[in-house]
Motif scaffolding. Structure first.
Motif, PDB file in Angstrom:
ATOM      1  N   TYR A 134       0.863  -1.188   0.000  1.00 34.03           N
ATOM      2  CA  TYR A 134       0.000   0.000   0.000  1.00 34.03           C
ATOM      3  C   TYR A 134       0.897   1.234   0.000  1.00 34.03           C
ATOM      4  N   VAL A 135       0.663   2.145  -0.933  1.00 37.70           N
ATOM      5  CA  VAL A 135       1.515   3.334  -1.042  1.00 37.70           C
ATOM      6  C   VAL A 135       0.669   4.569  -1.293  1.00 37.70           C
ATOM      7  N   SER A 136       1.303   5.693  -1.055  1.00 39.31           N
ATOM      8  CA  SER A 136       0.784   6.971  -1.541  1.00 39.31           C
ATOM      9  C   SER A 136       1.917   7.602  -2.328  1.00 39.31           C
ATOM     10  N   ALA A 137       1.804   7.536  -3.665  1.00 37.83           N
ATOM     11  CA  ALA A 137       2.855   8.117  -4.506  1.00 37.83           C
ATOM     12  C   ALA A 137       2.952   9.619  -4.271  1.00 37.83           C
ATOM     13  N   LYS A 138       1.804  10.231  -4.014  1.00 36.18           N
ATOM     14  CA  LYS A 138       1.766  11.683  -3.793  1.00 36.18           C
ATOM     15  C   LYS A 138       2.500  12.057  -2.513  1.00 36.18           C
ATOM     16  N   GLU A 139       2.243  11.315  -1.446  1.00 33.36           N
ATOM     17  CA  GLU A 139       2.862  11.616  -0.152  1.00 33.36           C
ATOM     18  C   GLU A 139       4.189  10.875   0.054  1.00 33.36           C
ATOM     19  N   LYS A 140       4.538   9.993  -0.895  1.00 33.34           N
ATOM     20  CA  LYS A 140       5.767   9.200  -0.840  1.00 33.34           C
ATOM     21  C   LYS A 140       5.825   8.307   0.403  1.00 33.34           C
ATOM     22  N   THR A 141       4.694   7.704   0.734  1.00 33.61           N
ATOM     23  CA  THR A 141       4.654   6.760   1.844  1.00 33.61           C
ATOM     24  C   THR A 141       4.523   5.342   1.292  1.00 33.61           C
ATOM     25  N   GLY A 142       5.061   4.374   2.036  1.00 33.06           N
ATOM     26  CA  GLY A 142       5.015   2.975   1.616  1.00 33.06           C
ATOM     27  C   GLY A 142       6.079   2.606   0.600  1.00 33.06           C
ATOM     28  N   LEU A 143       6.940   3.553   0.245  1.00 34.39           N
ATOM     29  CA  LEU A 143       7.940   3.281  -0.789  1.00 34.39           C
ATOM     30  C   LEU A 143       9.035   2.333  -0.305  1.00 34.39           C
ATOM     31  N   ASP A 144       9.390   2.422   0.974  1.00 37.96           N
ATOM     32  CA  ASP A 144      10.413   1.510   1.511  1.00 37.96           C
ATOM     33  C   ASP A 144       9.927   0.065   1.444  1.00 37.96           C
ATOM     34  N   LYS A 145       8.653  -0.147   1.757  1.00 34.47           N
ATOM     35  CA  LYS A 145       8.074  -1.491   1.674  1.00 34.47           C
ATOM     36  C   LYS A 145       8.064  -1.968   0.226  1.00 34.47           C
ATOM     37  N   LEU A 146       7.776  -1.060  -0.699  1.00 33.15           N
ATOM     38  CA  LEU A 146       7.794  -1.413  -2.121  1.00 33.15           C
ATOM     39  C   LEU A 146       9.201  -1.778  -2.571  1.00 33.15           C
ATOM     40  N   ARG A 147      10.190  -1.031  -2.124  1.00 31.69           N
ATOM     41  CA  ARG A 147      11.588  -1.348  -2.482  1.00 31.69           C
ATOM     42  C   ARG A 147      11.978  -2.724  -1.954  1.00 31.69           C
ATOM     43  N   GLU A 148      11.531  -3.040  -0.739  1.00 29.32           N
ATOM     44  CA  GLU A 148      11.802  -4.369  -0.168  1.00 29.32           C
ATOM     45  C   GLU A 148      11.181  -5.459  -1.038  1.00 29.32           C
TER      46      GLU A 148
END
Length: 443
Positions: free
Chosen positions: A347-361
């Motif tokens: 789950y991410v918010s591209a706008k707020e740049k949240t959840g990106l670390d989990k996506l990278r993992e």
């Protein structure tokens, strides 16, 4: 008669602090004598190897002040006498010194000719040369590490060890060939079979690293797919940490695939922000949709994106379209809606740049997993092909241990030859030339 003294700009034709002009051959000092005037009393012909001398370097129509160093064969990169001029890094200066060297009896080196001479003179193996070009072209930390491992002859050492084992097996067969009317002596047969199994195990261990090795060398091709306006372009920009793709609330804004690359934990990921997939696209947009589907089919990994607050049948169709691929299901816009989905991976918010670390993992987990990227990997398709052929020949040999000596020897020798292609020991001139064509002129 063509001179065997070759010359090139080894640092590339760019403006820099220092440029290096390299000469190599049987008598590069004779060329250097015409080009360099030392400050001290030592003549060029009397230069002590591995020592820098300062003085004037002659160029075409000008003089520069720099340094000259002489490397005496065989203790040089090429294994030949080598001279380097270290001059100021202006493009015109480097070009002018190069032109004067050509006037003074050298000829322009061809692509990779310095490294090819090093190979011919036994300074490095063919696989080591490939490691060198992999290091130069490496676009990620892991790619450079893998290239360095290859350059330091680690694969060559393994290939030589396997060849030594097969050589002993061939020798044992040769001894028993004094009695051609009989099969192999049981002791000899057991020894040959043991040798074959040992080499096969080594080959399998190397082949098992090729999947990750290919990813390390070339990077991971990632397609970001989904219907229009789910935030694909915003996610690309967030992952790259700069605005690469145009972001608009108007569906269909992205009509061509937009590319961007980023290094994650030492692995290079090449992202493709594709046109939104939908059935009702116009003619021009349809071309982009078709391209999106092709990119998805050819990708190593797919990021399937949905809008957390706007999941419908259109999303379900696209989800079904990519179900057979290597997929990460990404739910975007969680800053606007907190709805959960049983198929979601991230789950991410591209706008707020949240959840990106989990996506990278997840990106790392889906491509290289928990593999130690400091290990050794098979990265070159040429090496993979040679090892596969060696394996096939040894499997045939294993089946033919009870057959005639000549059939068994042919299979084992075929495997030995295939392994020799890795180091260059049995590589054809065509293979060798193709490898060194990948190099720049100055290397």
């Amino acid at each position: 008669m063509t001179s065997d003294n070759i010359v090139a700009i080894s640092t590339g034709l760019v403006t820099s602090g220092v440029a290096v002009i390299r000469l190599s051959g049987s008598s590069p000092l004779s060329v250097a004598e015409k080009m360099f005037r030392p400050v001290g009393k030592t003549k060029v012909i009397d230069f002590i190897p591995n020592k820098m001398y300062v003085g004037e370097v002659q160029g075409e129509g000008f003089t520069d002040f720099g340094m000259c160093v002489y490397f005496k064969a065989p203790k040089s990169f090429t294994g030949e006498d080598t001279v380097e001029f270290h001059i100021h890094g202006g493009v015109a200066i480097a070009k002018g010194v190069l032109k004067y060297a050509l006037k003074s009896g050298a000829r322009l080196a061809t692509n990779g000719e310095f490294t090819k001479r090093a190979f011919i003179n036994g300074k490095l193996s063919l696989s080591s040369a490939e490691g060198l070009i992999d290091m130069i072209n490496g676009e990620s930390v892991s790619a450079v590490k893998a290239g360095y491992s290859l350059y330091r002859e680690k694969l060559s050492a393994k290939a030589h060890k396997m060849q030594d084992i097969l050589t002993d097996a061939l020798s044992a067969i040769d001894v028993d060939m004094d009695f051609p009317e009989e099969n192999l002596d049981k002791t000899t047969a057991d020894a040959v079979n043991s040798a074959i199994e040992k080499v096969l195990n080594s080959i399998d261990a190397l082949l098992s690293t090729y999947g990750v090795g290919r990813v390390i060398k070339s990077g991971v091709k990632v397609a970001i797919v989904g219907k229009p306006n789910v935030g694909k372009s915003s996610l690309l920009n967030a992952l790259l940490d700069y605005d690469k793709a145009i972001v608009s609330s108007t569906p269909g804004t992205t009509r061509d695939a937009v590319e961007g690359s980023v290094d994650i934990d030492g692995v290079r990921f090449n992202f493709f922000d594709t046109a939104g997939i939908r059935d009702s696209a116009g003619d021009i947009e349809s071309i982009g949709v078709t391209l999106s589907k092709k990119i998805a089919e050819s990708s190593d990994l797919i990021l399937f994106m949905i809008d957390a607050g706007n999941f419908n049948d259109e999303d379900a169709k696209i989800k079904d379209l990519v179900k057979d691929g290597n997929v990460i299901h990404v739910v975007n816009k969680i800053d606007e809606c907190d709805e959960k989905f049983d198929f979601a991976d991230v789950y991410v918010s591209a706008k707020e740049k949240t959840g990106l670390d989990k996506l990278r993992e997840k990106l790392i987990e889906k491509t290289v997993g928990a593999v130690d990227l400091n290990g050794e990997f098979l990265c070159e398709e040429r090496h993979y092909d040679a090892l596969k052929r060696a394996k096939n020949s040894l499997e045939d040999a294993r089946e033919n241990i009870g057959e005639t000596f000549d059939v068994l020897s042919i299979d084992i020798k075929s495997a030995w030859d295939a392994l020799g292609e890795i180091t260059g020991l049995t590589a054809t001139e065509e293979i060798i030339d193709n490898i060194f064509k990948k190099f720049c002129v100055g290397k």
